[in-house]
Design a protein around this motif. Structure first.
Motif, mmCIF file in Angstrom:
data_model
loop_
_atom_site.group_PDB
_atom_site.id
_atom_site.type_symbol
_atom_site.label_atom_id
_atom_site.label_comp_id
_atom_site.label_asym_id
_atom_site.label_seq_id
_atom_site.Cartn_x
_atom_site.Cartn_y
_atom_site.Cartn_z
ATOM 1 N N ASP A 230 0.812 -1.221 0.000
ATOM 2 C CA ASP A 230 0.000 0.000 0.000
ATOM 3 C C ASP A 230 0.849 1.277 0.000
ATOM 4 O O ASP A 230 0.568 2.216 -0.746
ATOM 5 C CB ASP A 230 -0.936 -0.001 1.211
ATOM 6 N N ASP A 231 1.891 1.294 0.825
ATOM 7 C CA ASP A 231 2.694 2.515 0.921
ATOM 8 C C ASP A 231 3.450 2.787 -0.380
ATOM 9 O O ASP A 231 3.545 3.929 -0.828
ATOM 10 C CB ASP A 231 3.697 2.408 2.083
ATOM 11 N N ALA A 232 3.968 1.719 -0.973
ATOM 12 C CA ALA A 232 4.717 1.882 -2.222
ATOM 13 C C ALA A 232 3.796 2.378 -3.336
ATOM 14 O O ALA A 232 4.154 3.287 -4.102
ATOM 15 C CB ALA A 232 5.379 0.562 -2.620
ATOM 16 N N VAL A 233 2.603 1.810 -3.430
ATOM 17 C CA VAL A 233 1.668 2.228 -4.479
ATOM 18 C C VAL A 233 1.289 3.702 -4.287
ATOM 19 O O VAL A 233 1.270 4.497 -5.240
ATOM 20 C CB VAL A 233 0.412 1.326 -4.487
ATOM 21 N N LEU A 236 4.150 5.861 -5.381
ATOM 22 C CA LEU A 236 4.277 5.921 -6.841
ATOM 23 C C LEU A 236 3.250 6.895 -7.421
ATOM 24 O O LEU A 236 3.575 7.734 -8.270
ATOM 25 C CB LEU A 236 4.088 4.532 -7.461
ATOM 26 N N VAL A 237 2.018 6.773 -6.963
ATOM 27 C CA VAL A 237 0.960 7.653 -7.469
ATOM 28 C C VAL A 237 1.300 9.107 -7.155
ATOM 29 O O VAL A 237 1.234 9.989 -8.021
ATOM 30 C CB VAL A 237 -0.404 7.257 -6.856
ATOM 31 N N GLU A 238 1.717 9.359 -5.943
ATOM 32 C CA GLU A 238 1.928 10.756 -5.533
ATOM 33 C C GLU A 238 3.218 11.332 -6.117
ATOM 34 O O GLU A 238 3.255 12.500 -6.507
ATOM 35 C CB GLU A 238 1.870 10.853 -4.004
ATOM 36 N N THR A 239 4.249 10.538 -6.212
ATOM 37 C CA THR A 239 5.497 11.035 -6.794
ATOM 38 C C THR A 239 5.317 11.328 -8.279
ATOM 39 O O THR A 239 5.870 12.289 -8.813
ATOM 40 C CB THR A 239 6.620 9.986 -6.625
ATOM 41 N N PRO A 259 -7.002 13.590 -4.196
ATOM 42 C CA PRO A 259 -7.062 14.574 -5.291
ATOM 43 C C PRO A 259 -6.709 13.990 -6.667
ATOM 44 O O PRO A 259 -7.152 14.513 -7.686
ATOM 45 C CB PRO A 259 -6.045 15.653 -4.875
ATOM 46 N N GLN A 260 -5.949 12.920 -6.720
ATOM 47 C CA GLN A 260 -5.605 12.340 -8.029
ATOM 48 C C GLN A 260 -6.563 11.238 -8.481
ATOM 49 O O GLN A 260 -6.376 10.656 -9.550
ATOM 50 C CB GLN A 260 -4.182 11.764 -7.979
ATOM 51 N N CYS A 261 -7.575 10.934 -7.676
ATOM 52 C CA CYS A 261 -8.484 9.840 -8.051
ATOM 53 C C CYS A 261 -9.360 10.255 -9.229
ATOM 54 O O CYS A 261 -10.019 11.291 -9.192
ATOM 55 C CB CYS A 261 -9.366 9.427 -6.874
ATOM 56 N N LEU A 334 9.986 3.423 -8.389
ATOM 57 C CA LEU A 334 10.234 4.609 -7.545
ATOM 58 C C LEU A 334 11.716 4.908 -7.472
ATOM 59 O O LEU A 334 12.143 6.069 -7.565
ATOM 60 C CB LEU A 334 9.688 4.355 -6.134
ATOM 61 N N ASP A 335 12.478 3.862 -7.335
ATOM 62 C CA ASP A 335 13.916 4.001 -7.272
ATOM 63 C C ASP A 335 14.449 4.650 -8.551
ATOM 64 O O ASP A 335 15.256 5.586 -8.515
ATOM 65 C CB ASP A 335 14.510 2.587 -7.081
#
Ligand code: ADP
Ligand code: MG
Length: 569
Positions: A230-233, A236-239, A259-261, A334-335
């Motif tokens: 969950d945190d990684a997803v 990714l969405v927010e970055t 806000p991005q949904c 992400l990396d």
């Protein structure tokens, strides 16, 4: 003494129980009967939670969703032939949906089955299960129970998860062996679902495609929810700043109010996007196979993250396949993005936001009506508020209009809270899902059920009462399938095939078993009744009276019905 230890015996019953416990499989969903009745009793005596259902299909659906929620195979236990077949529907469902599950069925004696001599409940279950699940195994010797279960567990959870059938002939249960040797034969599965690291090239390719995008879109599927990354997803969405569209059971992985949904701008983003990154979602019928009218004319490039390499190019060309588990793939992306990643173009993000806000505003007044009898929007407006106030509740949803409208209207806020009809869009998962959701999560459960959908597993309200589970079922009762208004064109005394008894009171079913039943005819009444149920945690069924004329044919998928040229004349 050593001599005494050598003589100590164990048997098939106990080896299966010990093997399950050794691997942390502490709950069994099933229906007792020959040859597994005593096995269930002994399992309970040894500390396994054994939940008995009224029909194997519901027990199987419970096991399948337990697998989805926990990433451990859900275990379903059935008798032979008919019980096995009833459970098999759920096993096929688990496989189709990529949920880990093990169906354990007792079976008749091999010698008689193979010579087709007519045993009690004779059936070649292993052969029948094979094409419908990911793997199927039979154990003939007590000494192989440990290995048999280990294989079943690995097959269920590794790679793309799925359903596994484990065939246990009646004779196996009573087979004895030396207790010490038996103990040594058990296997504790180590790293059952190993991380699958994506190839560095595939990550670079995906990032290059993303960089070129003017109108990128991320689609999150239930594979992403299942992965528990969950945190990684979220990162990714927010970055990336890319709008995301959650598939039905991925709702809440990030809040629908994020806000991005782009959930409320679905048709716009499908049409207008130029690069689409699928994360644990398949381009099957639920996404119109990645082509056609709903995807618009603009050329698209697809990036797909999936654990199953064969999924790539299943419907359209995937220009950047990323094969691996979602946690590892998203971490690698992400990396690769590093610190200075250029976010998605602002004009695109703004266009999506604008569309979403327009659609939300258009819907809002319809959700606030207090009509009686209720329409879908009035009833769902209430339930939407209740979930907003109780975001950690589990939501079960099935039906036609009841499903399609609830999916769009009821926002989700936390991962893996919404469980529904899944890849097949089937009816019948309702009560099994409610039971497993309550058992596996310990959270209150709200089920939003069409009256027809509820009927497929309705007898399990007794199971819910028996185990006193915190389940509140709301039956959207519009007197029939799709609508309750069809008439028999011949004028004969049979009602139309889509119509049920008018004015049914499903709430009385719950009362019959000691639960709470309420009849609700307006959104205000519905709200009071659901809140009371969620506060009390008592098994509750609310008969929500919906206008029989509300609803449309097959909900949102009426286009899948074949049309007769003749009937249009
Ligand atoms: P939805 O119906 O929500 O679009 P699907 O069931 O069609 O989702 O797709 C789920 C996809 O997720 C499947 O292709 C499956 O192989 C994939 N998947 C499941 N678990 C994982 C995981 N841990 N890592 C990567 N992919 C996964
Ligand atoms: Mg109905």
């Amino acid at each position: 003494t050593n001599a005494a230890a050598e003589q100590e015996l164990t048997d098939g019953f106990h080896l299966i129980i010990d093997a399950l416990k050794l691997n942390g499989l502490n709950t069994i969903y099933g229906v007792p009967g020959i040859p597994i009745t005593d096995f269930g009793r002994m399992a309970q005596a040894e500390g396994i939670r054994v939940l008995s259902f009224r029909h194997e299909q519901a027990a199987g659906y419970a096991a399948s969703i337990a697998g989805y929620l926990t990433k451990k195979p859900g275990v379903c236990l059935t008798v032979s032939a008919p019980g096995f077949l009833n459970g098999l529907t759920a096993l096929a469902h688990a496989t189709t949906n990529c949920f880990p599950m093990i169906l354990i069925s007792g079976s008749s004696e091999r010698e008689i089955v193979d010579l087709q001599q007519g045993d009690y409940e004779e059936m070649d279950q292993l052969a029948i299960a094979k094409p419908l699940c990911k793997a199927a195994f039979r154990v003939l010797h007590a000494a192989d129970i440990g290995i048999g279960l280990a294989r079943a567990i690995r097959a269920a959870v590794s790679g793309r998860p799925g359903g596994v059938y484990l065939d246990l002939p009646a004779k196996l249960f009573g087979q004895v062996m030396n207790a010490d040797a038996g103990k040594k034969s058990l296997v504790k599965v180590i790293d059952a679902a190993p991380a699958q690291i994506p190839a560095p090239d595939s990550i670079k390719r995906a990032l290059d495609v993303l960089k070129s995008a003017k109108k990128p879109l991320i689609i999150l599927g239930k594979g992403a929810a299942y992965a528990q990354a969950d945190d990684a997803v979220k990162a990714l969405v927010e970055t990336s700043g890319i709008p995301f569209l959650p598939m039905s059971m991925a709702k809440g992985l990030l809040p629908d109010t994020h806000p991005q949904c782009a959930g409320a701008a679905r048709s716009t983003v499908l049409k207008d996007s130029d690069v689409v990154m699928l994360i644990g979602a398949r381009l099957n019928w639920l996404l119109s196979h990645g082509k056609g009218k709903s995807w618009g004319d603009a050329p698209k490039k697809f990036i797909q993250i999936d654990i199953e390499p064969k999924e790539m190019d299943s419907n359209v060309e995937i220009v950047a396949p990323v094969v691996g588990d979602i946690g590892s793939c998203v971490a690698a992306l992400l990396d690769g993005m590093g610190k200075g990643w250029q976010k998605a173009p602002v004009d695109w993000a703004n266009a999506v936001t604008k569309k979403r806000e327009e659609n939300v505003a258009k819907m809002a007044p319809r959700l606030m009506n207090n009509n009686s009898p209720m329409d879908y929007h009035g009833a769902l407006g209430v339930l939407r508020t209740i979930i907003a106030e109780r975001p950690d509740a589990m939501l079960v949803n099935e039906g036609a209009n009841t499903l399609d409208l609830a999916r769009g209207i009821v926002d989700m806020y936390q991962p893996r809270k919404r469980i529904d009809v899944g890849t097949w869009g089937i009816m019948g998962i309702g009560m099994g899902y409610c039971i497993a959701a309550a058992v596996e999560t310990g959270k209150p459960v709200l089920a939003i059920e069409g009256d027809s959908a509820f009927g497929f597993s309705g007898m399990e309200v007794e199971t819910i009462c028996r185990y006193n589970l915190p389940v509140c079922i709301v039956v959207f009762n519009n007197d029939g399938i799709y609508r309750g208004t069809d008439v028999n064109p011949t004028g004969g005394s049979d009602v139309a095939p889509t119509v049920f008894v008018k004015g049914s009171r499903y709430d009385k079913m719950m009362e019959a078993f000691g639960g709470v039943g309420t009849n609700a005819t307006s959104p205000d009444e519905l709200k009071r009744a659901v809140n009371a149920a969620m506060d009390s945690g008592k098994p509750t069924l609310i008969n929500a009276v919906i206008d029989p004329a509300a609803g449309s044919e097959s909900g949102r998928i009426g286009n899948l019905n074949p049309q007769s040229v003749l009937s249009k004349k």
